[in-house]
Design a protein around this motif. Structure first.
Motif, mmCIF file in Angstrom:
data_model
loop_
_atom_site.group_PDB
_atom_site.id
_atom_site.type_symbol
_atom_site.label_atom_id
_atom_site.label_comp_id
_atom_site.label_asym_id
_atom_site.label_seq_id
_atom_site.Cartn_x
_atom_site.Cartn_y
_atom_site.Cartn_z
ATOM 1 N N SER A 177 1.071 -1.520 0.032
ATOM 2 C CA SER A 177 0.157 0.197 -0.066
ATOM 3 C C SER A 177 0.589 1.459 0.063
ATOM 4 C CB SER A 177 -0.919 0.386 0.839
ATOM 5 O OG SER A 177 -1.853 1.422 1.419
ATOM 6 N N ASP A 178 0.307 2.151 -0.488
ATOM 7 C CA ASP A 178 1.168 3.654 -0.613
ATOM 8 C C ASP A 178 0.012 4.702 0.216
ATOM 9 O OD1 ASP A 178 -1.413 3.989 -2.447
ATOM 10 O OD2 ASP A 178 0.111 4.751 -3.641
ATOM 11 N N GLN A 179 -0.817 4.082 0.897
ATOM 12 C CA GLN A 179 -1.874 5.022 2.147
ATOM 13 C C GLN A 179 -1.465 4.617 2.827
ATOM 14 O OE1 GLN A 179 -4.439 6.495 0.784
ATOM 15 N NE2 GLN A 179 -3.184 5.870 -1.755
ATOM 16 N N SER A 180 -1.411 5.810 3.986
ATOM 17 C CA SER A 180 -0.736 5.449 5.556
ATOM 18 C C SER A 180 -1.691 5.373 6.544
ATOM 19 C CB SER A 180 -0.781 7.453 5.516
ATOM 20 O OG SER A 180 -1.462 7.625 6.272
ATOM 21 N N GLY A 181 -2.888 5.085 6.173
ATOM 22 C CA GLY A 181 -3.765 5.127 6.743
ATOM 23 C C GLY A 181 -3.936 3.260 6.830
ATOM 24 N N VAL A 182 -3.946 2.799 5.661
ATOM 25 C CA VAL A 182 -3.813 1.582 5.767
ATOM 26 C C VAL A 182 -2.982 1.173 6.171
ATOM 27 C CG1 VAL A 182 -3.779 -0.164 3.592
ATOM 28 C CG2 VAL A 182 -5.040 1.309 2.768
ATOM 29 N N LEU A 183 -1.491 1.533 6.552
ATOM 30 C CA LEU A 183 -0.528 0.994 6.898
ATOM 31 C C LEU A 183 -0.658 1.177 8.379
ATOM 32 C CD1 LEU A 183 2.634 2.431 4.579
ATOM 33 C CD2 LEU A 183 2.076 0.332 4.546
ATOM 34 N N ALA A 184 -0.757 2.194 9.443
ATOM 35 C CA ALA A 184 -1.444 2.762 10.430
ATOM 36 C C ALA A 184 -2.521 1.282 10.993
ATOM 37 C CB ALA A 184 -1.945 3.592 11.020
ATOM 38 N N ALA A 185 -3.240 0.848 10.697
ATOM 39 C CA ALA A 185 -4.918 -0.241 10.032
ATOM 40 C C ALA A 185 -3.260 -1.563 10.510
ATOM 41 C CB ALA A 185 -5.365 -0.338 9.411
ATOM 42 N N ALA A 186 -2.657 -2.021 9.449
ATOM 43 C CA ALA A 186 -1.539 -2.717 9.177
ATOM 44 C C ALA A 186 -1.070 -2.982 10.590
ATOM 45 C CB ALA A 186 -0.575 -2.989 8.101
ATOM 46 N N TRP A 187 -0.727 -1.835 10.675
ATOM 47 C CA TRP A 187 0.586 -1.613 12.420
ATOM 48 C C TRP A 187 -0.978 -2.151 13.544
ATOM 49 C CZ3 TRP A 187 5.196 -2.449 13.345
ATOM 50 C CH2 TRP A 187 5.506 -1.609 15.249
ATOM 51 N N GLU A 188 -2.050 -1.160 14.188
ATOM 52 C CA GLU A 188 -2.698 -1.560 15.120
ATOM 53 C C GLU A 188 -3.131 -2.961 14.743
ATOM 54 O OE1 GLU A 188 -5.326 1.342 14.470
ATOM 55 O OE2 GLU A 188 -3.963 3.400 14.191
ATOM 56 N N ARG A 189 -3.517 -3.709 13.745
ATOM 57 C CA ARG A 189 -3.942 -5.107 14.108
ATOM 58 C C ARG A 189 -2.848 -5.992 14.678
ATOM 59 N NH1 ARG A 189 -8.492 -7.160 12.809
ATOM 60 N NH2 ARG A 189 -8.509 -9.115 12.850
ATOM 61 N N LEU A 190 -1.268 -5.591 13.949
ATOM 62 C CA LEU A 190 -0.676 -7.126 14.320
ATOM 63 C C LEU A 190 -0.049 -6.256 16.042
ATOM 64 C CD1 LEU A 190 2.111 -5.778 11.835
ATOM 65 C CD2 LEU A 190 1.680 -8.229 12.423
ATOM 66 N N THR A 191 0.073 -4.783 16.062
ATOM 67 C CA THR A 191 0.555 -4.847 18.114
ATOM 68 C C THR A 191 -0.795 -4.766 19.097
ATOM 69 O OG1 THR A 191 -0.320 -1.993 17.577
ATOM 70 C CG2 THR A 191 1.478 -2.669 17.227
ATOM 71 N N ALA A 192 -1.782 -5.309 18.378
ATOM 72 C CA ALA A 192 -3.174 -5.700 18.810
ATOM 73 C C ALA A 192 -3.021 -7.151 19.402
ATOM 74 C CB ALA A 192 -4.447 -5.591 18.821
ATOM 75 N N SER A 193 -2.370 -7.753 18.047
ATOM 76 C CA SER A 193 -2.769 -9.349 18.216
ATOM 77 C C SER A 193 -1.987 -9.914 19.221
ATOM 78 C CB SER A 193 -2.075 -9.399 16.130
ATOM 79 O OG SER A 193 -0.948 -10.046 17.113
ATOM 80 N N ALA A 194 -1.780 -11.376 19.578
ATOM 81 C CA ALA A 194 -0.638 -12.029 20.334
ATOM 82 C C ALA A 194 0.468 -12.110 19.713
ATOM 83 C CB ALA A 194 -1.162 -13.967 20.329
ATOM 84 N N LEU A 195 0.389 -11.409 18.743
ATOM 85 C CA LEU A 195 2.706 -11.221 18.286
ATOM 86 C C LEU A 195 2.594 -10.022 18.907
ATOM 87 C CD1 LEU A 195 4.886 -12.707 16.855
ATOM 88 C CD2 LEU A 195 4.125 -12.045 14.482
#
Length: 140
Positions: free
Chosen positions: A89-107
């Protein structure tokens, strides 16, 4: 300087004068010892098919794969000293959403140390939207 020690393994630093972070450390120091360098974690199931549809499903598969390979190496998410996340993606919102999902996960604890989040044009498998590289400190 913000200084945080996690167990006997990691020291996390955020030197003064640098921008604040969204939960990760600018510097991660691991004691001398062994490390595990994991191959890129792809959103593939056991039959080597890209899961989906969508980024959320792919992130969930990357998380499951990451937990499995860390366990196989004798490590936990808390032992990760470096991460690199690639998102198509080149969209900062998509990157931020991916980061948030990763940091909220068991990983999630794997992403509190030094890391990089990159928007890229493509990844290795057709339809692949995310990949994660991890390095972990191991005991002795």
């Amino acid at each position: 300087m913000t200084h945080d020690t996690h167990g006997d393994k990691l020291t996390l630093l955020n030197p003064p004068g640098l921008h604040p972070t969204s939960g990760y450390a600018h510097v991660t120091i691991a004691p001398a010892g062994r490390t595990a360098h994991l191959a890129g974690l792809c959103p593939l199931d056991a039959d080597e098919h890209v899961v989906g549809p969508g980024l959320d499903a792919q992130i969930d598969q990357v998380v499951a794969n990451g937990l499995a390979v860390l366990a196989a190496a004798g490590a936990r998410p808390e032992d990760v000293v470096r991460s690199v996340v690639y998102v198509v993606s080149d969209q900062s919102g998509v990157l931020a959403a991916a980061w948030e999902r990763l940091t909220a996960s068991a990983l999630g604890p794997a992403f509190r140390t030094a890391g990089t989040l990159l928007g890229v044009a493509a990844l290795g498998y057709g339809g692949q939207l995310v990949e994660v590289d991890l390095t972990a400190a191991l005991e002795g």
